[in-house]
Design a protein around this motif. Structure first.
Motif: not given
Length: 275
Positions: A66-73, A5-10, A83-90
């Protein structure tokens, strides 16, 4: 089957979401990609946390988010895997994952080391770092192959509701697309204190309500055929178990946020009474 899944502020105007999806299918064309939201307000981590927390558990176990919010490198901020609740979050190590999991301890946390050694490699962190990590995990790869254990991720916290004497004091946590006002007062916290009282009054600005419906369905069931209730204020416990102020049949233009004038961070009180 797990998905990405994708989440962003884009937002949906620019190229960035398409670039992320293009990179994913270039690495594995068989992956299912689903959007949670790309309309997050720029850098708004609390809004991100509320949306992701109430969405992710509807996806299959093992999914990668994938959580691409305030994500600029930049080189002084890591990208991490929870790794939480059976899911991965990046996400970037900006505290957003600690907001999502304020009530659940992650099983493991990793710093992503793949593609992060040289600044000239990372032009767009979401596509250059977050996406390859997600595809690696989706393909069955172990997080330690692309990262290392990380024990000090950035920690943020939501403001908690409090209780003093005979009153709960909370605040506006989130405003949704219908203009509904969501507070940080949970149903469990309300019931914990209400048990020794006979009635209550919800107070905000110069308004007061004395009834809470058990979800919008309960409100609709009682008011659906009564046109005089259209535009009337009400309180419910929403699907997240939080106290919500709403306008019946309202929307973002004439909903609770507009008509009550409450903004994020403003106070909401529940005063208890004995007969």
């Amino acid at each position: 089957m797990p998905v990405i899944t994708l989440t962003s502020d884009f937002g949906n105007t620019d190229h960035r979401i398409a670039a992320m999806k293009g990179r994913i299918i270039s690495l594995n064309p068989d992956i299912t990609i689903l959007d949670i939201s790309h309309e997050i307000q720029a850098y708004n981590l609390k809004q991100t946390a509320y949306i992701v927390k109430n969405a992710y558990h509807h996806f299959p176990k093992g999914s990668i988010h994938i959580i691409a919010v305030d994500s600029f490198y930049h080189k002084d901020r890591k990208c991490i895997i929870y790794k939480a609740d059976g899911h991965y979050f990046i996400a970037a190590d900006n505290g957003v994952l600690s907001l999502i999991f304020f009530d659940i301890k992650p099983e493991t946390v990793y710093e992503i080391t793949y593609n992060t050694r040289f600044d000239d490699i990372v032009r767009f962190a979401a596509a250059d770092v977050l996406v390859p990590a997600a595809v690696h995990l989706h393909n069955g790869g172990l997080p330690e192959v692309i990262g290392r254990k990380y024990t000090t991720p950035k920690q943020l916290s939501f403001p908690n509701a409090g209780f003093t004497d005979h009153m709960i004091f909370g605040e506006v946590l989130y405003i949704d697309n219908f203009g509904n006002i969501i507070s940080n007062i949970s149903k469990a916290y309300f019931e914990e204190h209400y048990v020794i009282f006979d009635r209550f009054t919800i107070k905000f600005r110069n308004l007061a309500l004395s009834k809470i419906y058990s979800g919008y369905t309960g409100l609709v069931t009682e008011w659906e055929n009564e046109t005089e209730f259209h535009g009337k204020p009400a309180a419910i416990f929403n699907e997240a178990g939080l106290l919500e102020l709403t306008i019946y049949k309202g929307n973002i233009k004439n909903g609770a946020h507009t008509l009550f004038g409450l903004n994020i961070g403003e106070r909401i009180y529940v005063e208890f009474h004995k007969d």
